[in-house]
Motif scaffolding. Sequence first.
Motif, PDB file in Angstrom:
ATOM      1  N   ALA A   1      -4.896 -11.344   2.945  1.00  0.00           N
ATOM      2  CA  ALA A   1      -3.789 -12.166   2.457  1.00  0.00           C
ATOM      3  C   ALA A   1      -3.486 -11.885   0.988  1.00  0.00           C
ATOM      4  CB  ALA A   1      -4.098 -13.644   2.665  1.00  0.00           C
ATOM      5  N   LEU A   2      -4.515 -11.624   0.187  1.00  0.00           N
ATOM      6  CA  LEU A   2      -4.284 -11.275  -1.215  1.00  0.00           C
ATOM      7  C   LEU A   2      -3.491  -9.980  -1.337  1.00  0.00           C
ATOM      8  CD1 LEU A   2      -7.724 -12.190  -2.836  1.00  0.00           C
ATOM      9  CD2 LEU A   2      -5.514 -13.264  -3.358  1.00  0.00           C
ATOM     10  N   GLU A   3      -3.758  -9.036  -0.444  1.00  0.00           N
ATOM     11  CA  GLU A   3      -2.988  -7.786  -0.456  1.00  0.00           C
ATOM     12  C   GLU A   3      -1.522  -8.064  -0.140  1.00  0.00           C
ATOM     13  OE1 GLU A   3      -4.538  -4.563  -1.235  1.00  0.00           O
ATOM     14  OE2 GLU A   3      -5.838  -6.178  -1.962  1.00  0.00           O
ATOM     15  N   ALA A   4      -1.266  -8.896   0.873  1.00  0.00           N
ATOM     16  CA  ALA A   4       0.112  -9.231   1.219  1.00  0.00           C
ATOM     17  C   ALA A   4       0.790 -10.008   0.091  1.00  0.00           C
ATOM     18  CB  ALA A   4       0.137 -10.047   2.515  1.00  0.00           C
ATOM     19  N   PHE A   5       0.038 -10.887  -0.541  1.00  0.00           N
ATOM     20  CA  PHE A   5       0.517 -11.655  -1.693  1.00  0.00           C
ATOM     21  C   PHE A   5       0.950 -10.688  -2.800  1.00  0.00           C
ATOM     22  CE2 PHE A   5      -0.120 -14.184  -5.527  1.00  0.00           C
ATOM     23  CZ  PHE A   5       0.165 -15.491  -5.169  1.00  0.00           C
ATOM     24  N   ALA A   6       0.132  -9.680  -3.063  1.00  0.00           N
ATOM     25  CA  ALA A   6       0.434  -8.708  -4.111  1.00  0.00           C
ATOM     26  C   ALA A   6       1.679  -7.887  -3.775  1.00  0.00           C
ATOM     27  CB  ALA A   6      -0.761  -7.790  -4.327  1.00  0.00           C
ATOM     28  N   VAL A   7       1.817  -7.532  -2.504  1.00  0.00           N
ATOM     29  CA  VAL A   7       2.999  -6.775  -2.087  1.00  0.00           C
ATOM     30  C   VAL A   7       4.270  -7.566  -2.378  1.00  0.00           C
ATOM     31  CG1 VAL A   7       4.252  -5.895  -0.068  1.00  0.00           C
ATOM     32  CG2 VAL A   7       1.812  -5.376  -0.354  1.00  0.00           C
ATOM     33  N   ARG A   8       4.251  -8.862  -2.097  1.00  0.00           N
ATOM     34  CA  ARG A   8       5.446  -9.693  -2.350  1.00  0.00           C
ATOM     35  C   ARG A   8       5.714  -9.820  -3.841  1.00  0.00           C
ATOM     36  NH1 ARG A   8       9.477 -11.077  -3.328  1.00  0.00           N
ATOM     37  NH2 ARG A   8      10.901 -12.649  -2.435  1.00  0.00           N
ATOM     38  N   LEU A   9       4.661  -9.902  -4.667  1.00  0.00           N
ATOM     39  CA  LEU A   9       4.879  -9.946  -6.113  1.00  0.00           C
ATOM     40  C   LEU A   9       5.452  -8.628  -6.615  1.00  0.00           C
ATOM     41  CD1 LEU A   9       1.788 -11.807  -7.612  1.00  0.00           C
ATOM     42  CD2 LEU A   9       4.068 -12.703  -7.186  1.00  0.00           C
TER      43      LEU A   9
ATOM     44  N   ARG B   1     -10.266 -15.594 -11.649  1.00  0.00           N
ATOM     45  CA  ARG B   1      -9.876 -14.414 -12.422  1.00  0.00           C
ATOM     46  C   ARG B   1      -9.998 -13.129 -11.623  1.00  0.00           C
ATOM     47  NH1 ARG B   1     -13.228 -16.497 -17.637  1.00  0.00           N
ATOM     48  NH2 ARG B   1     -11.721 -18.078 -18.357  1.00  0.00           N
ATOM     49  N   PRO B   2     -11.090 -12.904 -10.869  1.00  0.00           N
ATOM     50  CA  PRO B   2     -11.161 -11.664 -10.080  1.00  0.00           C
ATOM     51  C   PRO B   2     -10.033 -11.515  -9.064  1.00  0.00           C
ATOM     52  CG  PRO B   2     -13.352 -12.573 -10.361  1.00  0.00           C
ATOM     53  CD  PRO B   2     -12.393 -13.615 -10.864  1.00  0.00           C
ATOM     54  N   PRO B   3      -9.698 -12.548  -8.262  1.00  0.00           N
ATOM     55  CA  PRO B   3      -8.554 -12.353  -7.358  1.00  0.00           C
ATOM     56  C   PRO B   3      -7.242 -12.143  -8.096  1.00  0.00           C
ATOM     57  CG  PRO B   3      -9.453 -14.587  -7.148  1.00  0.00           C
ATOM     58  CD  PRO B   3     -10.420 -13.797  -7.947  1.00  0.00           C
ATOM     59  N   ALA B   4      -7.067 -12.784  -9.256  1.00  0.00           N
ATOM     60  CA  ALA B   4      -5.846 -12.554 -10.037  1.00  0.00           C
ATOM     61  C   ALA B   4      -5.784 -11.103 -10.494  1.00  0.00           C
ATOM     62  CB  ALA B   4      -5.800 -13.495 -11.235  1.00  0.00           C
ATOM     63  N   ARG B   5      -6.902 -10.565 -10.956  1.00  0.00           N
ATOM     64  CA  ARG B   5      -6.941  -9.158 -11.377  1.00  0.00           C
ATOM     65  C   ARG B   5      -6.601  -8.235 -10.224  1.00  0.00           C
ATOM     66  NH1 ARG B   5     -12.745  -8.250 -13.204  1.00  0.00           N
ATOM     67  NH2 ARG B   5     -12.060  -6.081 -13.134  1.00  0.00           N
ATOM     68  N   ARG B   6      -7.173  -8.510  -9.049  1.00  0.00           N
ATOM     69  CA  ARG B   6      -6.923  -7.677  -7.883  1.00  0.00           C
ATOM     70  C   ARG B   6      -5.453  -7.718  -7.480  1.00  0.00           C
ATOM     71  NH1 ARG B   6      -9.041  -3.490  -4.730  1.00  0.00           N
ATOM     72  NH2 ARG B   6      -8.225  -3.705  -2.609  1.00  0.00           N
ATOM     73  N   VAL B   7      -4.852  -8.892  -7.502  1.00  0.00           N
ATOM     74  CA  VAL B   7      -3.441  -9.027  -7.142  1.00  0.00           C
ATOM     75  C   VAL B   7      -2.572  -8.223  -8.124  1.00  0.00           C
ATOM     76  CG1 VAL B   7      -1.519 -10.657  -7.149  1.00  0.00           C
ATOM     77  CG2 VAL B   7      -3.607 -11.209  -5.915  1.00  0.00           C
ATOM     78  N   LEU B   8      -2.849  -8.360  -9.415  1.00  0.00           N
ATOM     79  CA  LEU B   8      -2.057  -7.659 -10.403  1.00  0.00           C
ATOM     80  C   LEU B   8      -2.227  -6.142 -10.269  1.00  0.00           C
ATOM     81  CD1 LEU B   8      -2.582  -9.945 -13.530  1.00  0.00           C
ATOM     82  CD2 LEU B   8      -0.541  -9.757 -12.096  1.00  0.00           C
TER      83      LEU B   8
ATOM     84  N   GLY C   1       0.763  -3.468  -9.097  1.00  0.00           N
ATOM     85  CA  GLY C   1       1.198  -2.558 -10.156  1.00  0.00           C
ATOM     86  C   GLY C   1       1.666  -3.271 -11.397  1.00  0.00           C
ATOM     87  N   LEU C   2       1.069  -4.437 -11.670  1.00  0.00           N
ATOM     88  CA  LEU C   2       1.526  -5.271 -12.789  1.00  0.00           C
ATOM     89  C   LEU C   2       0.484  -5.385 -13.902  1.00  0.00           C
ATOM     90  CD1 LEU C   2       3.196  -8.138 -10.732  1.00  0.00           C
ATOM     91  CD2 LEU C   2       4.353  -6.371 -12.078  1.00  0.00           C
ATOM     92  N   THR C   3      -0.540  -4.541 -13.867  1.00  0.00           N
ATOM     93  CA  THR C   3      -1.529  -4.580 -14.935  1.00  0.00           C
ATOM     94  C   THR C   3      -0.937  -3.973 -16.192  1.00  0.00           C
ATOM     95  OG1 THR C   3      -2.422  -2.507 -14.093  1.00  0.00           O
ATOM     96  CG2 THR C   3      -3.541  -4.532 -13.445  1.00  0.00           C
ATOM     97  N   ARG C   4      -1.405  -4.506 -17.341  1.00  0.00           N
ATOM     98  CA  ARG C   4      -0.881  -4.034 -18.622  1.00  0.00           C
ATOM     99  C   ARG C   4      -1.998  -3.432 -19.452  1.00  0.00           C
ATOM    100  NH1 ARG C   4       1.704  -9.458 -20.682  1.00  0.00           N
ATOM    101  NH2 ARG C   4      -0.033 -10.282 -19.504  1.00  0.00           N
TER     102      ARG C   4
END
Length: 271
Positions: free
Chosen positions: A87-95, A257-264, A268-271
């Motif tokens: 689900a986190l992967e799908a969440f990231a795709v939508r972001l 924090r770890p799931p947030a990092r993984r989602v970003l 492709g939203l890491t800075r």
Amino acid sequence: MLTTEELRARLLADGLAGRVSATRAGCLRSYRLFADRDPRVTLGLVPAGRWDRGDVLRLMAERCGVSADPAYREGPETIDPERTLAALEAFAVRLRQAAERREAVLFGTGHPHRLLPFYGELADALSAAGCSVLTPAQGRCVDITTRFGVRTHTLDYVRGVALVRVAGEERTRGAPGAHSHSPLPVRAVLEAAADIGGRLPELVVGDHGWVCGAGQLGIAAIGLADADDPAVFVAEAEGRVAVAVPLDDGMPSAAYRPPARRVLQHAGLTR
């Protein structure tokens, strides 16, 4: 980069998946109340389907990983980490799609004391990517029914994330905001934006009434949900919520924090 194996280990170690803090008895109570259409657990969703207790239990076993055995009534409850990861992967795709389209995004949480940093990181990243992170209706009053009766709350934003505070509560580090399941805040935000002719969200990211309330109104929504939050998973099953991520929503904020990092990373939203 945070690997899938590393994130799985953190989810289990931090109690976000595996054995979670929600109890079996508490989850079954929520499923029963949802089947009875109790507004405390429907979170603003008006289900299209029948969704009796058995239906809800089967769905939660499928989407969340709780025990499917109706005879299991007491003890700990579980969330399947594999379902959380997927689900986190799908969440990231939508972001990522939101970033590519420069969508207007609204973030809102009923768990500001736990989940505000998670959503705040995402809001910062989408803003940096060119999305409009919306903050309408700041300071507007909303009357919300609580276990103590109807209480007036005010809408506020921290790091671009909407939350409610009990009226009169000072905005300090010791008062991050109120826990709320109500869909009324997201309705108030959308009404305020429409009243001023402002931009409406093309995506709502949140939990509880924020995500279900938005989905019920036909706005694309993704969010996090615990094993005792059946409304979010029913909304996903009925197509009103695009992604429901199963995880424990009651852990210390550092655990997210770890799931947030993984989602970003995946978005492709890491800075």
